[in-house]
Design an enzyme around this catalytic site. Structure first.
Site, PDB file in Angstrom:
ATOM      1  N   HIS A  90     -10.436   1.497   1.778  1.00 38.42           N
ATOM      2  CA  HIS A  90     -10.206   2.478   2.841  1.00 38.42           C
ATOM      3  C   HIS A  90     -11.453   2.382   3.718  1.00 38.42           C
ATOM      4  O   HIS A  90     -12.519   2.842   3.320  1.00 38.42           O
ATOM      5  CB  HIS A  90     -10.023   3.886   2.270  1.00 38.42           C
ATOM      6  CG  HIS A  90      -9.743   4.896   3.343  1.00 38.42           C
ATOM      7  ND1 HIS A  90      -8.524   5.520   3.484  1.00 38.42           N
ATOM      8  CD2 HIS A  90     -10.516   5.356   4.359  1.00 38.42           C
ATOM      9  CE1 HIS A  90      -8.562   6.322   4.541  1.00 38.42           C
ATOM     10  NE2 HIS A  90      -9.763   6.246   5.083  1.00 38.42           N
ATOM     11  N   HIS A 122      -4.596  -0.518   5.821  1.00 37.51           N
ATOM     12  CA  HIS A 122      -4.132   0.275   6.976  1.00 37.51           C
ATOM     13  C   HIS A 122      -5.099   0.219   8.170  1.00 37.51           C
ATOM     14  O   HIS A 122      -5.625   1.231   8.617  1.00 37.51           O
ATOM     15  CB  HIS A 122      -3.842   1.733   6.591  1.00 37.51           C
ATOM     16  CG  HIS A 122      -4.847   2.397   5.690  1.00 37.51           C
ATOM     17  ND1 HIS A 122      -6.181   2.487   5.974  1.00 37.51           N
ATOM     18  CD2 HIS A 122      -4.689   2.997   4.496  1.00 37.51           C
ATOM     19  CE1 HIS A 122      -6.791   3.123   4.997  1.00 37.51           C
ATOM     20  NE2 HIS A 122      -5.920   3.440   4.087  1.00 37.51           N
ATOM     21  N   ASP A 175       1.423   2.593   3.572  1.00 38.02           N
ATOM     22  CA  ASP A 175       0.607   3.797   3.374  1.00 38.02           C
ATOM     23  C   ASP A 175       1.484   5.045   3.396  1.00 38.02           C
ATOM     24  O   ASP A 175       1.035   6.122   3.785  1.00 38.02           O
ATOM     25  CB  ASP A 175      -0.526   3.902   4.398  1.00 38.02           C
ATOM     26  CG  ASP A 175      -1.612   4.883   3.955  1.00 38.02           C
ATOM     27  OD1 ASP A 175      -1.690   5.181   2.746  1.00 38.02           O
ATOM     28  OD2 ASP A 175      -2.364   5.367   4.826  1.00 38.02           O
ATOM     29  N   HIS A 178       1.676   5.363  -1.726  1.00 38.71           N
ATOM     30  CA  HIS A 178       1.379   6.560  -2.534  1.00 38.71           C
ATOM     31  C   HIS A 178       2.699   7.125  -3.049  1.00 38.71           C
ATOM     32  O   HIS A 178       3.527   7.576  -2.249  1.00 38.71           O
ATOM     33  CB  HIS A 178       0.672   7.616  -1.676  1.00 38.71           C
ATOM     34  CG  HIS A 178      -0.613   7.131  -1.086  1.00 38.71           C
ATOM     35  ND1 HIS A 178      -1.837   7.373  -1.666  1.00 38.71           N
ATOM     36  CD2 HIS A 178      -0.861   6.398   0.033  1.00 38.71           C
ATOM     37  CE1 HIS A 178      -2.789   6.811  -0.925  1.00 38.71           C
ATOM     38  NE2 HIS A 178      -2.222   6.213   0.113  1.00 38.71           N
ATOM     39  N   HIS A 205       0.865  -1.205   0.000  1.00 42.87           N
ATOM     40  CA  HIS A 205       0.000   0.000   0.000  1.00 42.87           C
ATOM     41  C   HIS A 205       0.885   1.234   0.000  1.00 42.87           C
ATOM     42  O   HIS A 205       1.473   1.594   1.022  1.00 42.87           O
ATOM     43  CB  HIS A 205      -0.910   0.005   1.231  1.00 42.87           C
ATOM     44  CG  HIS A 205      -1.890   1.136   1.222  1.00 42.87           C
ATOM     45  ND1 HIS A 205      -3.258   0.938   1.280  1.00 42.87           N
ATOM     46  CD2 HIS A 205      -1.728   2.479   1.147  1.00 42.87           C
ATOM     47  CE1 HIS A 205      -3.864   2.101   1.230  1.00 42.87           C
ATOM     48  NE2 HIS A 205      -2.957   3.061   1.159  1.00 42.87           N
ATOM     49  N   LYS A 263      -9.303   0.128  -5.855  1.00 45.13           N
ATOM     50  CA  LYS A 263      -9.343   0.753  -4.532  1.00 45.13           C
ATOM     51  C   LYS A 263     -10.671   1.450  -4.311  1.00 45.13           C
ATOM     52  O   LYS A 263     -11.108   2.271  -5.128  1.00 45.13           O
ATOM     53  CB  LYS A 263      -8.200   1.780  -4.434  1.00 45.13           C
ATOM     54  CG  LYS A 263      -8.095   2.518  -3.115  1.00 45.13           C
ATOM     55  CD  LYS A 263      -7.507   1.639  -2.012  1.00 45.13           C
ATOM     56  CE  LYS A 263      -7.635   2.292  -0.645  1.00 45.13           C
ATOM     57  NZ  LYS A 263      -6.640   3.324  -0.390  1.00 45.13           N
TER      58      LYS A 263
HETATM   59  O1  DOR Z   1      -3.072   9.564   5.686  1.00 46.80           O
HETATM   60  C1  DOR Z   1      -3.444   9.284   4.562  1.00 46.80           C
HETATM   61  N1  DOR Z   1      -2.897   9.874   3.473  1.00 46.80           N
HETATM   62  N2  DOR Z   1      -4.438   8.421   4.419  1.00 46.80           N
HETATM   63  C2  DOR Z   1      -4.990   8.176   3.215  1.00 46.80           C
HETATM   64  O2  DOR Z   1      -5.915   7.401   3.153  1.00 46.80           O
HETATM   65  C3  DOR Z   1      -4.544   8.906   2.012  1.00 46.80           C
HETATM   66  C4  DOR Z   1      -3.180   9.396   2.166  1.00 46.80           C
HETATM   67  C5  DOR Z   1      -2.773  10.413   1.116  1.00 46.80           C
HETATM   68  O3  DOR Z   1      -2.978  10.133  -0.074  1.00 46.80           O
HETATM   69  O4  DOR Z   1      -2.224  11.447   1.468  1.00 46.80           O
HETATM   70 ZN    ZN Z   2      -3.238   5.072   1.485  1.00 49.30          ZN
END
Ligand code: DOR
Ligand code: ZN
Length: 341
Positions: free
Chosen positions: A133, A171, A244, A15, A13, A96
């Site tokens: 989520h 998460h 995450d 980003h 997971h 997702k």
């Molecule tokens: O803390 C987070 N940041 N939780 C999420 O679900 C998205 C993520 C983000 O993309 O910044």
């Molecule tokens: Zn995430």
């Protein structure tokens, strides 16, 4: 123990964002992980296969060793046909579900799960995983109760309706979620972040608000933190690594309305090692980080290894991030384990 060699881990997971900051996020991840499940909440979100293919090309252009596994962002309008197309591409490995308004760039998410039943039915038919989520978004629901609310109102009924659906509860942050996953079928698993194992809401709020510990779902009370520690220490194959890691520039975090997300990629495996050692479960780290994830996804485990050595080092206090600066999770803190380059 002075050194620990494990099969190379994957991040299930992650980003990475887009544009100039990929020069930061992709190499940071590639230095530790073999593969990563890439979250689709860009602006605009990755809502179809064509966009996922183009995004993957931008990630591959970084020329790193990281193998990105792509995901689609579900909207109220995602069709069963688009799911089929994504599956046939061989590039999109999962989709997702963001409840609309739950988190960063989720405004285009799903407003009512019933709207996407045809897409979910197709996922179940194809054996393609749904990543969730898991938070309700109703304004009257307390932020600390939103994960439990999601289980009761949405996830349990959804899995009852689609018993063949493969699903990752992403998460997780509560005892409720850990117990729900443990008691569900083998088609249901969960990722756990380093911050939810290392910290609780006192770390976030006592003695001053710590914006770099703010993420969503938000850190919970210590009993929930302990339940997550227990979940990853049991020999269950249902819990695996998903950082995450969600980078936001320093200014966006240290703000009157600070963004949610912790940037853990630069020291992710060391942060997990620190956590597992603290609850006396270092011998469970390899299954969590390197075995359970690929086994759940039906992919081969990585064929190479990494070695962690017991020595103190300090996480950098800041890093460059495009034209800006980012504060990594645990900035300035001393860790006991260092991954050998
Ligand atoms: O803390 C987070 N940041 N939780 C999420 O679900 C998205 C993520 C983000 O993309 O910044
Ligand atoms: Zn995430």
């Amino acid at each position: 123990m002075h050194s620990l060699t494990i099969i190379r881990p994957d991040d299930w997971h992650l980003h990475l964002r887009d544009g100039a900051v990929l020069a930061r996020t992709v190499p940071d991840t590639a230095s530790q992980f073999g593969r990563a499940m890439i979250m689709p909440n860009l602006t605009p979100p990755i809502v179809d296969t064509r966009m996922a293919v183009a995004y993957k090309a931008r990630l591959d252009a970084q020329k790193s060793s990281l193998i990105p596994l792509m995901t689609l962002y579900l909207t109220d309008h995602t069709s069963a046909l688009e799911i089929q197309r994504a599956f046939d591409s061989g590039i999109v490995k999962a989709v997702k579900l963001y409840p609309a308004g739950a988190t960063t760039n989720s405004a285009a998410g799903v407003t009512n799960i019933e709207h996407i039943y045809p897409a979910i039915e197709k996922l179940a038919e194809l054996g393609m995983p749904l990543l969730v989520h898991g938070e309700v978004t109703d304004s009257h629901v307390d932020i600390f109760d939103r994960e439990k609310g999601f289980i009761d109102q949405h996830l349990a009924p959804l899995l009852h309706r689609f018993p063949n659906l493969k699903c990752v509860f992403e998460h997780i942050t509560t005892d409720d979620a850990a117990q729900f996953v443990a008691g569900a079928s083998d088609l249901v698993a969960a990722t756990v972040t380093p911050q939810h194992l290392l910290y609780n809401r006192n770390d976030l709020l006592v003695g001053g608000v710590k914006p770099h510990l703010y993420c969503l779902p938000v850190l919970k009370r210590n009993t929930h933190q302990q339940a997550l520690q227990t979940a990853v220490s049991n020999d269950s194959k249902k819990f695996f690594l998903g950082t995450d890691s969600a980078p936001h520039a320093q200014g966006a975090k240290e703000s009157a309305c600070g963004c949610a997300g912790c940037y853990s990629s630069p020291a992710a495996i060391e942060l997990y090692a620190q956590a597992f050692e603290s609850f006396d479960a270092l011998d469970k780290l390899e299954a969590f980080a390197s075995l359970n994830g690929p086994d759940f996804y039906g992919l081969a485990r990585n064929s190479d290894t990494i070695t962690l050595t017991r020595r103190s080092w300090q996480i950098p206090s800041s890093l460059s991030f495009g034209d800006e600066v980012i504060i990594p999770l645990g900035a300035g803190e001393t860790l006991n384990w260092k991954m050998e380059a």
